[in-house]
Write an enzyme that holds these catalytic residues in place. Structure first.
Site, PDB file in Angstrom:
ATOM      1  N   ASP A   9      15.020  -8.042 -60.118  1.00  0.00           N
ATOM      2  CA  ASP A   9      16.220  -8.642 -60.698  1.00  0.00           C
ATOM      3  C   ASP A   9      16.792  -7.776 -61.819  1.00  0.00           C
ATOM      4  O   ASP A   9      16.859  -8.193 -62.975  1.00  0.00           O
ATOM      5  CB  ASP A   9      15.930 -10.061 -61.194  1.00  0.00           C
ATOM      6  CG  ASP A   9      17.190 -10.780 -61.657  1.00  0.00           C
ATOM      7  OD1 ASP A   9      18.277 -10.438 -61.150  1.00  0.00           O
ATOM      8  OD2 ASP A   9      17.101 -11.657 -62.541  1.00  0.00           O
ATOM      9  N   GLU A  44      16.400  -5.888 -55.356  1.00  0.00           N
ATOM     10  CA  GLU A  44      17.431  -6.305 -56.308  1.00  0.00           C
ATOM     11  C   GLU A  44      17.441  -5.395 -57.541  1.00  0.00           C
ATOM     12  O   GLU A  44      17.392  -5.841 -58.677  1.00  0.00           O
ATOM     13  CB  GLU A  44      17.262  -7.774 -56.708  1.00  0.00           C
ATOM     14  CG  GLU A  44      18.571  -8.371 -57.174  1.00  0.00           C
ATOM     15  CD  GLU A  44      18.548  -9.888 -57.353  1.00  0.00           C
ATOM     16  OE1 GLU A  44      19.597 -10.424 -57.741  1.00  0.00           O
ATOM     17  OE2 GLU A  44      17.502 -10.516 -57.128  1.00  0.00           O
ATOM     18  N   TYR A 128      15.776  -6.808 -48.719  1.00  0.00           N
ATOM     19  CA  TYR A 128      16.265  -7.834 -49.623  1.00  0.00           C
ATOM     20  C   TYR A 128      17.260  -8.656 -48.815  1.00  0.00           C
ATOM     21  O   TYR A 128      18.415  -8.279 -48.630  1.00  0.00           O
ATOM     22  CB  TYR A 128      16.922  -7.211 -50.867  1.00  0.00           C
ATOM     23  CG  TYR A 128      17.528  -8.223 -51.806  1.00  0.00           C
ATOM     24  CD1 TYR A 128      16.920  -9.449 -52.039  1.00  0.00           C
ATOM     25  CD2 TYR A 128      18.725  -7.946 -52.459  1.00  0.00           C
ATOM     26  CE1 TYR A 128      17.479 -10.372 -52.893  1.00  0.00           C
ATOM     27  CE2 TYR A 128      19.298  -8.866 -53.330  1.00  0.00           C
ATOM     28  CZ  TYR A 128      18.672 -10.085 -53.536  1.00  0.00           C
ATOM     29  OH  TYR A 128      19.231 -11.009 -54.388  1.00  0.00           O
ATOM     30  N   ASP A 167      11.928  -9.728 -50.360  1.00  0.00           N
ATOM     31  CA  ASP A 167      12.436 -11.051 -50.696  1.00  0.00           C
ATOM     32  C   ASP A 167      13.225 -11.516 -49.477  1.00  0.00           C
ATOM     33  O   ASP A 167      14.343 -11.077 -49.251  1.00  0.00           O
ATOM     34  CB  ASP A 167      13.318 -10.956 -51.944  1.00  0.00           C
ATOM     35  CG  ASP A 167      14.021 -12.251 -52.279  1.00  0.00           C
ATOM     36  OD1 ASP A 167      13.813 -13.246 -51.561  1.00  0.00           O
ATOM     37  OD2 ASP A 167      14.804 -12.260 -53.255  1.00  0.00           O
ATOM     38  N   ASN A 169      14.213 -14.591 -48.948  1.00  0.00           N
ATOM     39  CA  ASN A 169      15.118 -15.684 -49.312  1.00  0.00           C
ATOM     40  C   ASN A 169      14.995 -16.881 -48.380  1.00  0.00           C
ATOM     41  O   ASN A 169      16.003 -17.516 -48.024  1.00  0.00           O
ATOM     42  CB  ASN A 169      16.567 -15.185 -49.382  1.00  0.00           C
ATOM     43  CG  ASN A 169      16.994 -14.874 -50.804  1.00  0.00           C
ATOM     44  OD1 ASN A 169      16.720 -15.632 -51.729  1.00  0.00           O
ATOM     45  ND2 ASN A 169      17.657 -13.737 -50.985  1.00  0.00           N
ATOM     46  N   ASP A 240       8.840 -14.597 -50.854  1.00  0.00           N
ATOM     47  CA  ASP A 240       8.521 -13.168 -50.755  1.00  0.00           C
ATOM     48  C   ASP A 240       7.300 -13.015 -49.856  1.00  0.00           C
ATOM     49  O   ASP A 240       6.324 -13.749 -50.006  1.00  0.00           O
ATOM     50  CB  ASP A 240       8.230 -12.603 -52.147  1.00  0.00           C
ATOM     51  CG  ASP A 240       9.392 -12.828 -53.104  1.00  0.00           C
ATOM     52  OD1 ASP A 240      10.244 -11.937 -53.214  1.00  0.00           O
ATOM     53  OD2 ASP A 240       9.439 -13.902 -53.735  1.00  0.00           O
ATOM     54  N   ASP A 265      11.404 -16.343 -62.305  1.00  0.00           N
ATOM     55  CA  ASP A 265      11.976 -15.583 -61.208  1.00  0.00           C
ATOM     56  C   ASP A 265      10.835 -15.135 -60.292  1.00  0.00           C
ATOM     57  O   ASP A 265       9.843 -15.861 -60.130  1.00  0.00           O
ATOM     58  CB  ASP A 265      12.828 -14.414 -61.715  1.00  0.00           C
ATOM     59  CG  ASP A 265      13.889 -13.988 -60.697  1.00  0.00           C
ATOM     60  OD1 ASP A 265      14.692 -14.842 -60.289  1.00  0.00           O
ATOM     61  OD2 ASP A 265      13.919 -12.803 -60.314  1.00  0.00           O
ATOM     62  N   HIS A 266      10.924 -13.956 -59.715  1.00  0.00           N
ATOM     63  CA  HIS A 266       9.935 -13.526 -58.731  1.00  0.00           C
ATOM     64  C   HIS A 266       8.677 -12.963 -59.389  1.00  0.00           C
ATOM     65  O   HIS A 266       8.748 -12.349 -60.462  1.00  0.00           O
ATOM     66  CB  HIS A 266      10.522 -12.435 -57.829  1.00  0.00           C
ATOM     67  CG  HIS A 266      11.648 -12.898 -56.975  1.00  0.00           C
ATOM     68  ND1 HIS A 266      11.482 -13.288 -55.671  1.00  0.00           N
ATOM     69  CD2 HIS A 266      12.979 -13.034 -57.237  1.00  0.00           C
ATOM     70  CE1 HIS A 266      12.654 -13.642 -55.160  1.00  0.00           C
ATOM     71  NE2 HIS A 266      13.576 -13.490 -56.104  1.00  0.00           N
TER      72      HIS A 266
END
Length: 275
Positions: A9, A44, A128, A167, A169, A240, A265-266
């Site tokens: 991110d 990202e 991603y 990721d 999603n 993920d 976040d991740h």
């Protein structure tokens, strides 16, 4: 072989900002350094079309000496400073690097979403995956992406075994998020996205975390930043993944999350496999 994947991110923020979040990000980077992985996949990155600056490259070299870098950024007509991916890999490795376009809808092929490393006996590829967006405004395009991406992985798998990460999603099953009932039409848990992931696995791929851990609950890779208590309460999602071709699933020795401490976040995910 040890491999790690992490949605960072914003690489620039993680490396150069003095914000509290950036300091937490750098603690995660310190953890990755200590892991001493062979390959690290980063999603990202949010870099410009020109990629990492000299400052970025120097900081990365300080963290990861004796590693090489491959990167891909979003380019016009896609949004600037959006999406983007990067591999950091030992310089003793000598992969052939490709930046595939898969015939995806809209500007998705221009958003820097896939990089693939080819070795003599296997591929390592990261993605991603596009988010379906607020109000699911990009869901139809996301479904098109899922079809094209699954076909791409199958094409690789026809040549040699594949390690695929990133990721994605999507939380595949109810066990993969803390609150499935209230998220039925949330981006990342629609029936359409979940079916797309089911169809991807059906092409010959193994979800390595479930392969190792079975139906262990309450293990996630992402916690919403917008909720101050999401991580404290472990109200997370597992979006993920490390996937492998089915025929090498028996070579997996470890698939797990790496702690990111207080950072929401991740969190990074790790795969160890005996190839």
């Amino acid at each position: 072989m040890k491999l790690i994947s992490w949605n960072i991110d914003s690489l620039n923020a993680a490396l150069t900002s003095d914000s509290a979040r950036a300091l937490l990000s750098r603690k995660v980077i310190d953890t990755l350094v200590a892991e001493d992985a062979d390959i690290i996949a980063i999603q990202e990155t949010k870099l410009s079309a020109k990629g990492p600056t000299k400052k970025h490259l120097q900081i990365l070299a300080d963290y990861f000496p004796d590693y090489e870098i491959a990167w891909r950024s979003s380019v016009e007509p896609a949004r600037k400073g959006y999406a983007g991916t990067m591999f950091i890999y030992r310089n003793s490795l000598n992969p052939t690097i490709t930046y595939p376009e898969i015939g995806a809808p809209s500007t998705m092929d221009c958003e820097g979403r896939i990089i693939t490393l080819e070795f003599d006996n296997f591929f390592v590829t990261q993605v991603y995956t596009p988010n379906a967006g607020d109000g699911l405004k990009r869901l139809a395009d996301r479904q098109g992406w899922d079809i094209q991406y699954a076909a791409y992985l199958a094409e690789l798998d026809a040549k040699k075994p594949v390690l695929a990460t990133g990721d994605y999603n999507v939380a595949h099953k109810e066990i993969d998020l803390a609150n499935p009932a209230s998220n039925r039409r949330s981006p990342g848990f629609t029936d359409e996205e979940r079916q797309g992931f089911t169809e991807l696995l059906a092409k010959g791929f193994t979800d390595t975390f479930r392969h190792i851990h079975g139906d262990i609950p309450n293990v996630y890779s992402w916690w919403a930043q917008r909720s101050k208590t999401s991580k404290i309460n472990n109200s997370g999602w597992r979006i993920d993944y490390w996937l492998t071709s089915n025929r090498i699933a028996d070579k997996i020795t470890k698939s797990e999350m790496i702690s990111s401490g207080d950072r929401q976040d991740h969190t990074p995910i790790k795969l160890e496999i005996d190839l």
